[in-house]
Scaffold this motif. Structure first.
Motif, PDB file in Angstrom:
ATOM      1  N   GLU A  55       0.445  -1.060  -0.167  1.00 26.06           N
ATOM      2  CA  GLU A  55       0.114   0.125  -0.100  1.00 26.06           C
ATOM      3  C   GLU A  55       1.450   1.172   0.208  1.00 26.06           C
ATOM      4  OE1 GLU A  55      -2.859   2.408   3.077  1.00 26.06           O
ATOM      5  OE2 GLU A  55      -3.067  -0.025   3.667  1.00 26.06           O
ATOM      6  N   ILE A  56       0.643   1.806  -1.683  1.00 25.21           N
ATOM      7  CA  ILE A  56       1.122   3.179  -1.062  1.00 25.21           C
ATOM      8  C   ILE A  56       0.692   4.908  -0.835  1.00 25.21           C
ATOM      9  CG2 ILE A  56       3.073   4.767  -2.605  1.00 25.21           C
ATOM     10  CD1 ILE A  56       3.932   1.922  -2.891  1.00 25.21           C
ATOM     11  N   ASP A  57       1.468   5.319   0.449  1.00 26.13           N
ATOM     12  CA  ASP A  57       0.854   6.599   0.433  1.00 26.13           C
ATOM     13  C   ASP A  57       2.104   7.638   0.165  1.00 26.13           C
ATOM     14  OD1 ASP A  57      -0.228   8.895   2.357  1.00 26.13           O
ATOM     15  OD2 ASP A  57       0.260   7.916   3.892  1.00 26.13           O
ATOM     16  N   ALA A  58       1.575   8.119  -0.668  1.00 22.30           N
ATOM     17  CA  ALA A  58       1.753   9.542  -1.455  1.00 22.30           C
ATOM     18  C   ALA A  58       1.250  10.558  -0.998  1.00 22.30           C
ATOM     19  CB  ALA A  58       1.904   9.029  -2.633  1.00 22.30           C
ATOM     20  N   SER A  59       1.195  10.462   0.366  1.00 21.82           N
ATOM     21  CA  SER A  59       0.362  12.287   0.472  1.00 21.82           C
ATOM     22  C   SER A  59       1.435  13.090   0.632  1.00 21.82           C
ATOM     23  CB  SER A  59      -1.278  12.019   2.019  1.00 21.82           C
ATOM     24  OG  SER A  59       0.325  11.305   2.981  1.00 21.82           O
TER      25      SER A  59
END
Length: 90
Positions: A55-59
């Motif tokens: 799961e990628i969190d690019a926030s």
């Protein structure tokens, strides 16, 4: 495998080597990541390392990108323009 000082995530061979280093828990290198990089290439590194849940969190991009897996959380933090250091959060 002795890591080089940096890897370019846009290069397929570098992504394969990165995957092996991540799998081995080695993080003593920098990763070149362009700001317009598709998240899929970051996911590919972790999937090739054997993680099933990625799961990628690019926030926080381009300051940082976080990758959550079933075996931990990994963060790429910006060192300078286009250059990131990867760390594993415990």
């Amino acid at each position: 495998m002795e890591p080089r000082s940096f890897y370019d995530i846009t290069e397929p061979e570098d992504r394969r080597e990165l995957a092996q280093l991540v799998k081995a828990g080695v993080f003593s290198y920098a990763v070149m990541i362009p700001e317009d990089l598709p998240r899929r290439e970051v996911e590919d590194v972790f999937r090739e390392a054997g993680f099933l849940h990625v799961e990628i969190d690019a926030s926080g991009w381009p300051r940082q990108i976080t990758v959550k897996t079933e075996k931990g959380v990994f963060t790429f933090r910006k060192v300078e323009e286009g250059v990131y250091k990867i760390n594993r959060a415990d």
